[in-house]
Design a protein around this motif. Structure first.
Motif, mmCIF file in Angstrom:
data_model
loop_
_atom_site.group_PDB
_atom_site.id
_atom_site.type_symbol
_atom_site.label_atom_id
_atom_site.label_comp_id
_atom_site.label_asym_id
_atom_site.label_seq_id
_atom_site.Cartn_x
_atom_site.Cartn_y
_atom_site.Cartn_z
ATOM 1 N N MET A 86 -1.066 13.783 11.689
ATOM 2 C CA MET A 86 -0.021 13.342 10.881
ATOM 3 C C MET A 86 -0.057 14.146 9.419
ATOM 4 O O MET A 86 -1.305 14.515 9.149
ATOM 5 N N VAL A 87 1.125 14.236 8.911
ATOM 6 C CA VAL A 87 1.236 14.793 7.637
ATOM 7 C C VAL A 87 2.105 13.636 6.694
ATOM 8 O O VAL A 87 3.211 13.332 7.142
ATOM 9 N N GLU A 88 1.870 13.584 5.426
ATOM 10 C CA GLU A 88 2.465 12.638 4.590
ATOM 11 C C GLU A 88 2.857 13.060 3.265
ATOM 12 O O GLU A 88 2.029 14.015 2.603
ATOM 13 N N LEU A 89 4.104 12.770 2.847
ATOM 14 C CA LEU A 89 4.365 13.543 1.511
ATOM 15 C C LEU A 89 4.355 11.988 0.567
ATOM 16 O O LEU A 89 4.948 10.953 0.889
ATOM 17 N N ARG A 90 3.791 12.032 -0.440
ATOM 18 C CA ARG A 90 3.603 10.924 -1.275
ATOM 19 C C ARG A 90 3.426 11.314 -3.024
ATOM 20 O O ARG A 90 3.261 12.577 -3.028
ATOM 21 N N GLN A 91 3.614 10.535 -3.714
ATOM 22 C CA GLN A 91 3.328 10.778 -5.297
ATOM 23 C C GLN A 91 1.792 11.247 -5.303
ATOM 24 O O GLN A 91 0.962 10.726 -4.957
ATOM 25 N N GLY A 92 1.516 12.124 -6.439
ATOM 26 C CA GLY A 92 0.304 12.604 -6.632
ATOM 27 C C GLY A 92 -0.383 11.876 -7.714
ATOM 28 O O GLY A 92 0.382 10.963 -8.119
ATOM 29 N N GLY A 93 -1.689 11.975 -7.737
ATOM 30 C CA GLY A 93 -2.613 11.240 -8.594
ATOM 31 C C GLY A 93 -2.653 9.862 -8.447
ATOM 32 O O GLY A 93 -3.319 9.088 -9.047
ATOM 33 N N ILE A 94 -2.329 9.227 -7.311
ATOM 34 C CA ILE A 94 -2.625 7.820 -6.674
ATOM 35 C C ILE A 94 -3.186 8.213 -5.307
ATOM 36 O O ILE A 94 -2.928 8.832 -4.453
ATOM 37 N N ASP A 95 -4.348 7.764 -5.134
ATOM 38 C CA ASP A 95 -5.044 7.612 -3.829
ATOM 39 C C ASP A 95 -5.987 6.249 -3.499
ATOM 40 O O ASP A 95 -5.770 5.364 -4.389
ATOM 41 N N LYS A 96 -6.581 6.354 -2.551
ATOM 42 C CA LYS A 96 -7.441 5.194 -2.169
ATOM 43 C C LYS A 96 -8.513 4.946 -3.160
ATOM 44 O O LYS A 96 -8.817 3.943 -3.421
ATOM 45 N N GLY A 97 -8.906 6.033 -3.462
ATOM 46 C CA GLY A 97 -9.989 5.826 -4.855
ATOM 47 C C GLY A 97 -9.500 5.173 -5.935
ATOM 48 O O GLY A 97 -10.073 4.131 -6.587
ATOM 49 N N THR A 98 -8.226 5.713 -6.521
ATOM 50 C CA THR A 98 -7.875 5.047 -7.628
ATOM 51 C C THR A 98 -7.330 3.684 -7.223
ATOM 52 O O THR A 98 -7.396 2.704 -8.192
ATOM 53 N N ALA A 99 -7.021 3.118 -6.141
ATOM 54 C CA ALA A 99 -6.649 1.830 -5.751
ATOM 55 C C ALA A 99 -7.846 0.973 -5.966
ATOM 56 O O ALA A 99 -7.842 -0.026 -6.553
ATOM 57 N N ILE A 100 -9.156 1.425 -5.305
ATOM 58 C CA ILE A 100 -10.496 0.708 -5.570
ATOM 59 C C ILE A 100 -10.680 0.688 -6.844
ATOM 60 O O ILE A 100 -11.099 -0.415 -7.263
ATOM 61 N N ARG A 101 -10.573 1.925 -7.756
ATOM 62 C CA ARG A 101 -11.248 1.609 -9.050
ATOM 63 C C ARG A 101 -10.148 0.484 -9.977
ATOM 64 O O ARG A 101 -10.846 -0.295 -10.712
ATOM 65 N N GLN A 102 -8.939 0.534 -9.658
ATOM 66 C CA GLN A 102 -8.011 -0.413 -10.236
ATOM 67 C C GLN A 102 -8.373 -2.057 -9.727
ATOM 68 O O GLN A 102 -8.579 -2.906 -10.580
ATOM 69 N N LEU A 103 -8.592 -2.247 -8.321
ATOM 70 C CA LEU A 103 -9.013 -3.453 -8.034
ATOM 71 C C LEU A 103 -10.213 -3.818 -8.688
ATOM 72 O O LEU A 103 -10.823 -5.130 -8.924
ATOM 73 N N LEU A 104 -11.418 -2.916 -8.947
ATOM 74 C CA LEU A 104 -12.859 -3.308 -9.441
ATOM 75 C C LEU A 104 -12.340 -3.680 -10.966
ATOM 76 O O LEU A 104 -13.561 -4.323 -11.373
#
Length: 244
Positions: free
Chosen positions: A162-180
């Motif tokens: 698959m290939v997906e287009l989405r907004q840059g600067g946000i990924d699963k790493g930033t999500a985990i850091r935010q939750l932490l």
């Protein structure tokens, strides 16, 4: 890393657990809407969250509404590769949709309609083409995504067929850091299990925070410190925490 053997058991007293969904907790399917989500898995996740004092979150490329439909709505969730999040207490946040998304959706939808086997997936904050059923269309799907990325500045996210287009600067790493940074995750040792290249940012994030990643599936170059070969073994690992 990624092939150093199975991970240690989760420590309920200090660990926070972040879990990808597709390919980690459930088997991949030919179509995004064709996955099997066993009731036993949902029950296991809720019991595990209780054991961890709610320090468990699903971190997925799927949007939160879709994750809710699988029965995990009472858990902490980070959806759309981190563009959405919601804690178990109901507090939540989301980013705005990127410019040009409507145009990208229209072009992806048209492409899928005219190429047999290619599946269009609409997301609140992104759009994707799946070519698992039409592997000969991989280059064409990726070429269209690259063109739209150049035009609108999207981030291109590659995954399993698959290939997906989405907004840059946000990924699963930033999500985990935010939750932490939020209760009840703050101060815990994070563990993240995932199977895809989309999960590498999450592996980096938990290593940075003093935890470790668990690669699911075949061995490959990865930032994960440990590896479990299959979805089945992931679920056995989770069950072992409930039985310790």
């Amino acid at each position: 890393m990624g092939d150093a053997g199975p991970p240690p058991l989760i420590d309920p007293a200090r660990d926070a657990l972040f879990l990808d969904f597709d390919g980690t907790l459930v088997e991949l399917a030919a179509r995004p809407d064709a996955i099997d989500v066993p009731d036993l898995l949902i029950d296991r996740l809720h019991r595990l969250a209780e054991r961890l004092d709610n320090r468990l979150a699903i971190v997925s490329g799927r949007d939160i509404a879709t994750l809710d439909s699988f029965g995990v709505g009472k858990l902490a969730l980070a959806g759309s590769h981190g563009a959405q999040w919601r804690l178990a207490d109901g507090s939540q946040g989301t980013t705005t949709a990127p410019a040009g998304l409507d145009d990208a959706r229209a072009q992806f939808r048209q492409f899928a309609a005219s190429h047999e086997g290619v599946i269009f997936e609409d997301k609140p904050l992104g759009t994707a083409l799946h070519y698992r059923l039409a592997p000969e269309q991989q280059d064409a799907c990726q070429s269209l995504a690259a063109c739209l990325s150049h035009q609108w500045g999207f981030h291109i996210q590659h995954g399993h067929a698959m290939v997906e287009l989405r907004q840059g600067g946000i990924d699963k790493g930033t999500a985990i850091r935010q939750l932490l940074e939020k209760s009840p995750f703050a101060g815990s040792r994070p563990i993240f299990a995932g199977d895809d290249v989309t999960d590498e940012a999450g592996f980096d994030a938990v290593e940075w925070a003093g935890g470790h990643g668990v690669l699911v599936g075949a061995s490959r170059p990865s930032a994960a410190r440990y590896r479990l070969p299959s979805v089945h073994q992931v679920n056995e690992w989770l069950s072992a925490t409930l039985n310790r």
